[in-house]
Write a protein that holds these residues in place. Structure first.
Motif, PDB file in Angstrom:
ATOM      1  N   CYS A  16       0.893  -1.015   0.209  1.00  0.00           N
ATOM      2  CA  CYS A  16       0.006  -0.033  -0.165  1.00  0.00           C
ATOM      3  C   CYS A  16       0.789   1.347   0.067  1.00  0.00           C
ATOM      4  N   ASP A  17       0.446   2.426  -0.618  1.00  0.00           N
ATOM      5  CA  ASP A  17       1.001   3.519  -0.901  1.00  0.00           C
ATOM      6  C   ASP A  17       0.176   4.521   0.187  1.00  0.00           C
ATOM      7  N   ILE A  18       0.643   5.287   1.008  1.00  0.00           N
ATOM      8  CA  ILE A  18      -0.404   6.104   1.849  1.00  0.00           C
ATOM      9  C   ILE A  18      -0.151   7.387   1.553  1.00  0.00           C
ATOM     10  N   GLY A  19      -0.910   8.298   1.169  1.00  0.00           N
ATOM     11  CA  GLY A  19      -0.929   9.530   0.831  1.00  0.00           C
ATOM     12  C   GLY A  19      -0.199   9.706  -0.771  1.00  0.00           C
ATOM     13  N   THR A  20      -1.059   8.741  -1.819  1.00  0.00           N
ATOM     14  CA  THR A  20      -0.613   8.529  -2.972  1.00  0.00           C
ATOM     15  C   THR A  20      -0.477   9.797  -3.872  1.00  0.00           C
ATOM     16  N   GLY A  21      -1.284  10.866  -3.716  1.00  0.00           N
ATOM     17  CA  GLY A  21      -1.136  12.064  -4.630  1.00  0.00           C
ATOM     18  C   GLY A  21      -1.706  11.610  -6.206  1.00  0.00           C
ATOM     19  N   SER A  22      -0.703  11.867  -7.057  1.00  0.00           N
ATOM     20  CA  SER A  22      -0.816  11.424  -8.399  1.00  0.00           C
ATOM     21  C   SER A  22      -1.038   9.998  -8.525  1.00  0.00           C
ATOM     22  N   GLY A  23      -0.484   9.155  -7.882  1.00  0.00           N
ATOM     23  CA  GLY A  23      -0.351   7.653  -7.706  1.00  0.00           C
ATOM     24  C   GLY A  23       0.964   7.274  -8.320  1.00  0.00           C
ATOM     25  N   ASN A  24       1.807   8.249  -8.438  1.00  0.00           N
ATOM     26  CA  ASN A  24       3.083   7.785  -9.255  1.00  0.00           C
ATOM     27  C   ASN A  24       3.861   6.824  -8.564  1.00  0.00           C
ATOM     28  N   ILE A  25       3.991   6.770  -7.199  1.00  0.00           N
ATOM     29  CA  ILE A  25       4.653   5.611  -6.504  1.00  0.00           C
ATOM     30  C   ILE A  25       4.044   4.214  -6.851  1.00  0.00           C
ATOM     31  N   ILE A  26       2.888   4.369  -6.433  1.00  0.00           N
ATOM     32  CA  ILE A  26       2.304   3.011  -6.581  1.00  0.00           C
ATOM     33  C   ILE A  26       2.068   2.236  -7.942  1.00  0.00           C
ATOM     34  N   VAL A  27       1.903   3.306  -8.960  1.00  0.00           N
ATOM     35  CA  VAL A  27       1.643   2.897 -10.528  1.00  0.00           C
ATOM     36  C   VAL A  27       2.882   2.378 -10.803  1.00  0.00           C
ATOM     37  N   ALA A  28       3.921   3.192 -10.564  1.00  0.00           N
ATOM     38  CA  ALA A  28       5.449   2.857 -10.883  1.00  0.00           C
ATOM     39  C   ALA A  28       5.752   1.362 -10.376  1.00  0.00           C
ATOM     40  N   LEU A  29       5.281   1.269  -9.073  1.00  0.00           N
ATOM     41  CA  LEU A  29       5.665  -0.204  -8.550  1.00  0.00           C
ATOM     42  C   LEU A  29       4.807  -1.209  -9.084  1.00  0.00           C
ATOM     43  N   LYS A  30       3.663  -1.036  -9.303  1.00  0.00           N
ATOM     44  CA  LYS A  30       2.598  -2.156  -9.880  1.00  0.00           C
ATOM     45  C   LYS A  30       3.110  -2.461 -11.359  1.00  0.00           C
ATOM     46  N   ALA A  31       3.784  -1.489 -11.946  1.00  0.00           N
ATOM     47  CA  ALA A  31       3.932  -1.584 -13.433  1.00  0.00           C
ATOM     48  C   ALA A  31       5.278  -2.556 -13.545  1.00  0.00           C
ATOM     49  N   GLU A  32       6.257  -2.259 -12.428  1.00  0.00           N
ATOM     50  CA  GLU A  32       7.568  -3.197 -12.319  1.00  0.00           C
ATOM     51  C   GLU A  32       7.001  -4.584 -11.827  1.00  0.00           C
ATOM     52  N   GLU A  33       6.315  -4.623 -10.882  1.00  0.00           N
ATOM     53  CA  GLU A  33       5.914  -5.931 -10.338  1.00  0.00           C
ATOM     54  C   GLU A  33       4.436  -6.014 -10.401  1.00  0.00           C
ATOM     55  N   PRO A  34       4.045  -6.802 -11.562  1.00  0.00           N
ATOM     56  CA  PRO A  34       2.511  -6.839 -11.770  1.00  0.00           C
ATOM     57  C   PRO A  34       1.814  -7.819 -10.849  1.00  0.00           C
ATOM     58  N   SER A  35       2.585  -8.672  -9.940  1.00  0.00           N
ATOM     59  CA  SER A  35       2.358  -9.712  -8.909  1.00  0.00           C
ATOM     60  C   SER A  35       1.777  -8.959  -7.934  1.00  0.00           C
ATOM     61  N   PHE A  36       2.131  -7.598  -7.665  1.00  0.00           N
ATOM     62  CA  PHE A  36       1.793  -6.862  -6.431  1.00  0.00           C
ATOM     63  C   PHE A  36       0.129  -6.816  -6.235  1.00  0.00           C
ATOM     64  N   ASN A  37      -0.243  -7.043  -5.018  1.00  0.00           N
ATOM     65  CA  ASN A  37      -1.883  -6.560  -4.901  1.00  0.00           C
ATOM     66  C   ASN A  37      -1.648  -5.106  -4.302  1.00  0.00           C
ATOM     67  N   ALA A  38      -1.813  -4.293  -5.162  1.00  0.00           N
ATOM     68  CA  ALA A  38      -1.640  -2.852  -4.794  1.00  0.00           C
ATOM     69  C   ALA A  38      -2.812  -2.027  -4.427  1.00  0.00           C
ATOM     70  N   TYR A  39      -2.542  -1.324  -3.329  1.00  0.00           N
ATOM     71  CA  TYR A  39      -3.721  -0.673  -2.792  1.00  0.00           C
ATOM     72  C   TYR A  39      -2.956   0.946  -2.541  1.00  0.00           C
ATOM     73  N   ALA A  40      -3.805   1.841  -2.501  1.00  0.00           N
ATOM     74  CA  ALA A  40      -3.165   3.153  -2.216  1.00  0.00           C
ATOM     75  C   ALA A  40      -4.262   4.150  -1.600  1.00  0.00           C
ATOM     76  N   SER A  41      -4.213   5.017  -0.727  1.00  0.00           N
ATOM     77  CA  SER A  41      -4.911   6.070  -0.079  1.00  0.00           C
ATOM     78  C   SER A  41      -4.620   7.415  -0.101  1.00  0.00           C
ATOM     79  N   ASP A  42      -5.602   8.140  -0.224  1.00  0.00           N
ATOM     80  CA  ASP A  42      -5.282   9.795   0.157  1.00  0.00           C
ATOM     81  C   ASP A  42      -6.527  10.451   0.385  1.00  0.00           C
ATOM     82  N   ILE A  43      -6.466  11.453   1.140  1.00  0.00           N
ATOM     83  CA  ILE A  43      -7.540  12.139   1.852  1.00  0.00           C
ATOM     84  C   ILE A  43      -8.326  12.871   0.585  1.00  0.00           C
ATOM     85  N   SER A  44      -7.477  13.229  -0.370  1.00  0.00           N
ATOM     86  CA  SER A  44      -8.090  14.116  -1.346  1.00  0.00           C
ATOM     87  C   SER A  44      -8.948  13.206  -2.393  1.00  0.00           C
ATOM     88  N   GLU A  45     -10.154  13.561  -2.706  1.00  0.00           N
ATOM     89  CA  GLU A  45     -10.703  12.670  -3.832  1.00  0.00           C
ATOM     90  C   GLU A  45     -10.286  13.120  -5.125  1.00  0.00           C
TER      91      GLU A  45
END
Length: 282
Positions: free
Chosen positions: A119-148
């Motif tokens: 999980c990526d906490i405070g994901t913003g644009s999603g840049n971190i979790i998207v990059a990680l998932k792109a590199e490791e498709p096997s990740f079960n990926a989650y991300a949170s942010d307070i901003s809709e």
């Protein structure tokens, strides 16, 4: 007007206004819809009048209106991925690419390519979790942010980069509690600028302040994560943080407070500044 002459004149103008000439080159390249090689090959060619108008408008936004290049373009590149960015999200920084690389490295070391929950906490644009998932498709990926609004951008970035991430709206760890799962990897680059610290106008006046400032000492969100994340972790897990270069010891102290038996690793960025902390739990 050739590309070469326009670049020289615009770069000279940028320097006179204490702006970065490299930003001018980036704007010209991206707005030309040419590859780097094509742009260089066309250096002596005349620029189409319509493209000159596009260049003039974009460069004035940067030089006169003090508007970030990435917002002018509407995107930024991060870890090889094209990421949409606008005023709803923070512009990804290059040092954060190093955080992604360290997460991947410690994942290989600790989990040997097994499927894990991340999980990526405070994901913003999603840049971190998207990059990680792109590199490791096997990740079960989650991300949170307070901003809709930020989550809306992050969802677009996941879709545009063909990765599957479950995005959750809520304050820091709170939405993760409702998933009823445990995590192997937690990564976060939360707001960490102290509320009274000087911030350049081009950043303060354009990027969302909610994504910049981390309380009086810049440590508020780290403590929020540390004090709430433990019940959500598997017995074997690691946490990876980006933080201010001046907060190395504060991060170590926080980690020891909440995870006294963990291995705590401080890592410098490519500018030789203390930028990352890894907390390994076994």
């Amino acid at each position: 007007m050739t590309y070469e002459k326009y670049l020289k004149l615009a770069s000279k103008r940028a320097i006179s206004l204490n702006k970065e000439p490299e930003a001018i080159k980036l704007l010209m390249l991206e707005l030309s819809n040419k590859s780097g090689a094509e742009f260089l090959a066309a250096f002596k060619d005349e620029i189409d009048e319509e493209l000159i108008k596009v260049y003039d408008q974009a460069i004035d936004k940067y030089l006169i209106n003090n508007y970030p290049v990435q917002y002018i373009l509407g995107y930024s590149y991060f870890y090889g991925n094209k990421m949409k960015v606008d005023e709803r999200v923070l512009i990804p920084r290059r040092e954060t690419e190093e955080l992604v690389a360290y997460v991947l490295s410690y994942y290989d070391e600790m989990f040997d390519n097994k499927a894990v929950n991340i999980c990526d906490i405070g994901t913003g644009s999603g840049n971190i979790i998207v990059a990680l998932k792109a590199e490791e498709p096997s990740f079960n990926a989650y991300a949170s942010d307070i901003s809709e609004e930020a989550i809306s951008v992050a969802k677009e970035n996941a879709k545009n980069n063909n990765v599957d991430v479950k995005f959750l709206v809520g304050n820091m760890v709170d939405p993760l509690k409702e998933l009823n799962i445990k995590f192997d990897i937690v990564v976060s680059n939360p707001p960490y600028i102290p509320s009274d610290e000087f911030v350049e106008d081009i950043v303060k006046d354009n990027e969302p302040n909610i994504a910049l400032f981390g309380g009086v000492d810049g440590m508020f969100f780290y403590e929020e994560i540390f004090k709430n994340i433990k019940p959500l972790l598997n017995d074997k897990a690691f946490l990876a943080f980006e933080h201010s270069f001046s907060k190395k010891q504060a991060m170590i102290d926080l980690a020891k407070k909440y995870f006294p038996n963990a291995e705590i690793i401080s890592i410098k960025d490519m500018q030789d500044k203390d930028r990352f902390t890894i907390v390994k739990i076994n």
